[in-house]
Scaffold this active site. Sequence first.
Site, PDB file in Angstrom:
ATOM      1  N   ASP A 124      39.688  38.678  54.806  1.00  0.00           N
ATOM      2  CA  ASP A 124      39.581  37.436  54.032  1.00  0.00           C
ATOM      3  C   ASP A 124      40.940  37.181  53.373  1.00  0.00           C
ATOM      4  OD1 ASP A 124      38.767  35.287  52.563  1.00  0.00           O
ATOM      5  OD2 ASP A 124      37.411  36.385  51.259  1.00  0.00           O
ATOM      6  N   GLU A 135      42.951  29.672  47.460  1.00  0.00           N
ATOM      7  CA  GLU A 135      41.542  29.407  47.779  1.00  0.00           C
ATOM      8  C   GLU A 135      40.621  30.247  46.918  1.00  0.00           C
ATOM      9  OE1 GLU A 135      37.679  29.978  49.990  1.00  0.00           O
ATOM     10  OE2 GLU A 135      39.105  31.465  49.326  1.00  0.00           O
ATOM     11  N   GLU A 136      41.011  31.498  46.730  1.00  0.00           N
ATOM     12  CA  GLU A 136      40.121  32.457  46.043  1.00  0.00           C
ATOM     13  C   GLU A 136      39.916  32.135  44.572  1.00  0.00           C
ATOM     14  OE1 GLU A 136      38.343  34.553  47.486  1.00  0.00           O
ATOM     15  OE2 GLU A 136      39.300  35.115  49.369  1.00  0.00           O
ATOM     16  N   ASP A 152      37.665  30.507  58.182  1.00  0.00           N
ATOM     17  CA  ASP A 152      37.556  31.543  57.154  1.00  0.00           C
ATOM     18  C   ASP A 152      36.602  32.611  57.670  1.00  0.00           C
ATOM     19  OD1 ASP A 152      37.649  32.885  54.656  1.00  0.00           O
ATOM     20  OD2 ASP A 152      37.667  30.993  53.548  1.00  0.00           O
ATOM     21  N   HIS A 192      35.091  40.979  50.264  1.00  0.00           N
ATOM     22  CA  HIS A 192      35.716  41.245  48.965  1.00  0.00           C
ATOM     23  C   HIS A 192      35.652  42.717  48.577  1.00  0.00           C
ATOM     24  CE1 HIS A 192      36.114  36.889  47.309  1.00  0.00           C
ATOM     25  NE2 HIS A 192      36.492  37.002  48.569  1.00  0.00           N
ATOM     26  N   HIS A 197      43.104  29.898  54.506  1.00  0.00           N
ATOM     27  CA  HIS A 197      43.814  30.283  53.280  1.00  0.00           C
ATOM     28  C   HIS A 197      44.561  31.599  53.466  1.00  0.00           C
ATOM     29  CE1 HIS A 197      41.057  33.405  51.536  1.00  0.00           C
ATOM     30  NE2 HIS A 197      40.088  32.721  52.113  1.00  0.00           N
TER      31      HIS A 197
HETATM   32 ZN   LIG Z   1      38.126  33.423  52.356  1.00  0.00          ZN
END
Ligand SMILES: [Zn+2]
Length: 336
Positions: free
Chosen positions: A164, A194-195, A217, A303, A62
Amino acid sequence: MEYFALLQELNECHAPSGNEGELANRLAELARPYADECYTDTLGNLIVHKKGRGPKLLFAAHMDSIGLVVTHIEQDGYLRIGKIGGQALHSILHTPFRFQNGTMGVLVLSEKVKEKDLTMQDLYLDIGAKTKDEAETRVQIGDTAVSSMPTFCMGSRISAPYMDNHISCLVLLEAIKRLGTTENDLYFVFTVQEEVGLRGAKTAAFQIEPDYAVAVDITSAHEPDSKFQCSSILGGGAAIKVMDASVICHPQMVELLTQLATEQGIPHQKDVITLGGTDAGAIHVSRQGVLTGGICVPCRYIHSPVETVETSDVESCIRLVHALAKEPLQTVDKRS
Ligand SMILES: [Zn+2]
């Protein structure tokens, strides 16, 4: 680090969920010389196709990252914001953010609220505007911002706000460059959104109808006290996904990836996380089901603006993606 400049370049693209176009264009430019065709679909997924006579193998990484969206502009020029994807508020407080047009801001907390009690409603983005009118010359309701923390090396590790999943976009790109001719019909899909719920992967998998798929990922690597939630460690090699909260990988894919890594001397480890999902979650249930696995780059502080990976793991993931792409795969009988 070999790929540092490329990663930095990808990180400079504005690509929060739903606004991945800038990154998609850059990735398309970089991949096009090695592809038979390169196109985007309606949602914005970038599809890099390398034709082969064998079964269809889809790799998904992603492009989108988490971010902020402007919900309201105060009379005194402060911006109120909402989240795009899973933001840990404590980790982004007092950090810089940037908008697509280059406007910068810092995320600050209402003076009336103690840090331990903070919620999204207590945060402001200060872009240096003194009035609402001044703020509106730079940003509008609905504009999105992403973290503007730097990409930097720490010994053999790299830290950046968008590991990410820009690091996996880089993994696919490097694997594409090394391919040459292949038997398998290869689709490298750089997915959107994706998130916010694996949305791009859904339409991409439906459209391509792959026989095999692998989501690439990041995955949680051990931080102090986290060993009960995740299995992988930094420096332990390519993490071969067994399961996360969105997918239980097909045993055939786990076995195939493990066997290839073992045969080719690629450092690897099994990956189990109890929280979080990946594009594999959407792909494996597409149409009548797809044989799906996952290759993950172990990452700490997911994150947060300082997501950290080990460079040797990145190379292991590139080698494993490449090994699977080159492996002559059997046609899948979907009704056996
Ligand atoms: Zn990811």
